[in-house]
Motif scaffolding. Structure first.
Motif, mmCIF file in Angstrom:
data_model
loop_
_atom_site.group_PDB
_atom_site.id
_atom_site.type_symbol
_atom_site.label_atom_id
_atom_site.label_comp_id
_atom_site.label_asym_id
_atom_site.label_seq_id
_atom_site.Cartn_x
_atom_site.Cartn_y
_atom_site.Cartn_z
ATOM 1 N N ILE A 1 -27.614 -10.986 54.977
ATOM 2 C CA ILE A 1 -26.795 -9.818 54.093
ATOM 3 C C ILE A 1 -27.542 -9.280 53.984
ATOM 4 C CG2 ILE A 1 -27.554 -11.154 51.275
ATOM 5 C CD1 ILE A 1 -24.667 -10.058 50.435
ATOM 6 N N GLY B 1 -26.957 -6.889 51.854
ATOM 7 C CA GLY B 1 -26.921 -6.387 50.389
ATOM 8 C C GLY B 1 -27.872 -6.694 49.157
ATOM 9 N N GLY B 2 -28.808 -6.022 49.186
ATOM 10 C CA GLY B 2 -29.944 -6.530 47.983
ATOM 11 C C GLY B 2 -30.838 -7.198 49.323
ATOM 12 N N THR C 1 -33.252 -7.315 52.278
ATOM 13 C CA THR C 1 -33.581 -6.234 53.900
ATOM 14 C C THR C 1 -33.840 -6.991 55.215
ATOM 15 O OG1 THR C 1 -34.146 -3.946 54.889
ATOM 16 C CG2 THR C 1 -35.736 -5.527 53.065
ATOM 17 N N TYR D 1 -25.728 1.834 37.625
ATOM 18 C CA TYR D 1 -24.557 1.772 37.875
ATOM 19 C C TYR D 1 -23.341 2.038 36.886
ATOM 20 C CZ TYR D 1 -22.007 -1.575 39.399
ATOM 21 O OH TYR D 1 -20.714 -2.490 38.998
ATOM 22 N N LEU E 1 -19.324 1.822 46.966
ATOM 23 C CA LEU E 1 -19.352 0.509 47.172
ATOM 24 C C LEU E 1 -18.507 0.072 48.246
ATOM 25 C CD1 LEU E 1 -18.676 -0.100 43.392
ATOM 26 C CD2 LEU E 1 -20.857 0.304 44.985
ATOM 27 N N HIS E 2 -18.538 0.505 49.605
ATOM 28 C CA HIS E 2 -18.033 0.075 50.976
ATOM 29 C C HIS E 2 -19.783 -0.863 51.606
ATOM 30 C CE1 HIS E 2 -16.124 1.144 53.949
ATOM 31 N NE2 HIS E 2 -17.045 0.454 55.221
ATOM 32 N N SER E 3 -18.920 -1.568 52.439
ATOM 33 C CA SER E 3 -19.759 -2.926 53.196
ATOM 34 C C SER E 3 -18.733 -4.002 53.905
ATOM 35 C CB SER E 3 -20.233 -3.719 51.502
ATOM 36 O OG SER E 3 -18.630 -4.829 51.506
ATOM 37 N N SER F 1 -19.430 -7.118 56.473
ATOM 38 C CA SER F 1 -20.532 -8.698 56.588
ATOM 39 C C SER F 1 -21.963 -8.592 57.144
ATOM 40 C CB SER F 1 -19.410 -10.141 57.048
ATOM 41 O OG SER F 1 -18.017 -10.004 55.596
ATOM 42 N N THR G 1 -23.327 -5.846 58.244
ATOM 43 C CA THR G 1 -24.187 -4.275 57.953
ATOM 44 C C THR G 1 -24.989 -4.657 58.532
ATOM 45 O OG1 THR G 1 -22.584 -3.801 56.662
ATOM 46 C CG2 THR G 1 -24.523 -2.836 56.391
#
Length: 450
Positions: free
Chosen positions: A83, A85-86, A88, A310, A317-319, A321, A323
């Protein structure tokens, strides 16, 4: 295993893209591929096909390229995906750094997605959201060129203008501002590409002047409208467009999904106009034809409009799975590495010149309205009448005759209507170019017979 068995199993369960499936039972027999090497594909009975269209414009350095193969094997033993998100990982980071390095100046941030259409959706949303975050809520529309194509998800389809793909879904699509394009096929007989492109820019300038308060961005395919019958225009149009977008306060989105990574003669088509867009969308050749991956490059000015606490809800907020998929990123790094360790663009100039020379024989053909070429992309426009450029009725499917003849001769050509085009991998040889063009010549001779 043989071809017939594979085809029968396929037709029982698979629905293929951009196809009328009934065609595959008669007009366009399915070709099952067992393996690929270089520019060649091989079926289950040993027949080979020269991949003259880079498997839908994605393959740059040939099938089963050893450099990309080795990079993927090494990555597979380390990390396949995580993932983003959060989290790398090294491949995504290194590729983002590399893309920022090699793309035009001012493109400082990289946002990943899965394919070209998804990259377009991201650029459209980022542009709209940027203006919203700045309080300019009246900016809700996009300006696009006639004959353009940007993909087939709903946002990408909306900003395209090829009726064959778009018309059916019209009720589902947002309204856009469509401007007459710079397609040089329509220039006067004694008019240069540059002069025509300058003349046609007047329509875009008027649209920007009229709609600047409403427009988020202009989106274009730099230099070549690929799915729009490989129609082409001069880089001066991009230069004028960049200046006008700055003047009127409208973003410029460069869809380099198909034309990026050396197809037009420079690494990116925008380089030929010496411009930097606000958003650059990349895919297809990004991974050398190995894995689905796309990237949107943009600048710090855009990025900062989303950078906030925030609680203010200004984040993008585009994602997706997948990515920044590690395998895709590693394939892309290996692909870019080939550009940086070999003189790919120099070799391509030689290959492009060989292609141009081979195509000269078509110039006086009574059913060829135009031969056009930009770098490693070339096209032949078939017409019923050379003098008037009257087109063949699309229902006659003349291009299909070329396709079928080429397959019989072991060459994969997939015409766009009555436009036969060539976009081969960069590892093609001059001898293979000669074979590719000779096969097209024979196919056209058959196609124009009544």
């Amino acid at each position: 295993m043989n071809n017939r068995t594979i085809v029968e199993r396929d037709l029982a369960v698979l629905w293929h893209p951009c196809s009328q499936m009934k065609d595959h039972e008669r007009n366009m027999p399915m070709i099952p591929i067992k393996s690929g090497q270089g520019v060649w594909l091989e079926d289950f009975e040993g027949k080979r096909y020269l991949d003259a269209i880079s498997s839908w414009w994605v393959n740059l350095f040939g099938h089963s390229n050893p450099t990309i193969n080795e990079a993927l094997k090494a990555q597979l033993d380390t990390l396949e995906h995580v993932i983003l998100g959060g989290f790398t990982h090294q491949a995504a980071l290194e590729l983002a750094e590399k893309l920022v390095e090699i793309t035009p100046p001012g493109l400082d941030k990289c946002f990943y997605a899965d394919n070209g259409s998804s990259a377009i959706e991201i650029a459209l949303k980022m542009s709209f959201h940027y203006w919203r975050n700045l309080g300019q809520i009246g900016k809700t529309k996009f300006i696009t060129l006639e004959n353009s194509y940007h993909g087939e998800t709903l946002g990408a389809l909306a900003v395209g203008n090829v009726a064959l793909y778009k018309e059916t879904y019209g009720p589902l699509l947002m309204e856009v501002i469509t401007v007459p394009g710079p397609d040089c096929y329509y220039r006067e007989p004694d008019e240069s590409w540059e002069a025509y492109s300058i003349r046609r820019f007047a329509d875009m300038d008027r649209a920007l002047a009229e709609h600047a308060d409403q427009a988020c961005a202009v989106i274009v395919e730099p230099l070549v409208q690929c799915a729009g019958n490989m129609r082409m225009y001069h880089p001066v149009y991009l230069k004028l467009l960049r200046e006008a977008c700055d003047k009127y306060g409208v973003h410029l989105i460069a869809d380099e999904v198909a034309v990026g990574f050396g197809r037009t003669g420079t690494l990116f088509a925008c380089e030929q106009a010496d411009i930097s867009p606000d958003f650059m969308c990349l895919s297809k050749g990004l991974t050398g034809g190995y894995l689905p991956l796309s990237a949107v490059l943009t600048g710090n000015r855009i990025y900062q409009a989303f950078y906030d606490d925030y609680q203010n809800l200004t984040g993008f907020l585009h994602s997706h799975s997948y990515t920044g998929n590690a395998l895709g990123c590693r394939a892309a790094l290996a692909t870019i590495g080939i550009f940086q360790t070999e003189d790919v663009l120099g070799k391509n100039r030689t290959l492009a010149a060989a292609m141009a020379k081979a195509l000269e024989r078509f110039r006086d053909h009574p059913n060829v309205g135009e031969i056009r070429q930009t770098g490693m992309i070339a096209a032949i426009e078939l017409v019923k009448d050379k003098q008037t450029r009257e087109a063949y009725p699309w229902q006659q499917r003349r291009g299909l005759r070329v396709y079928r003849h080429a397959l019989a001769q072991g060459v994969l050509l997939r015409p766009l209507g009555n436009v036969i085009y060539f976009m081969p991998p960069y590892v093609i040889t001059e001898q293979e170019i000669a074979l590719m063009v000779e096969t097209a010549w024979q196919g056209i001779q058959l196609a124009v017979q009544d």
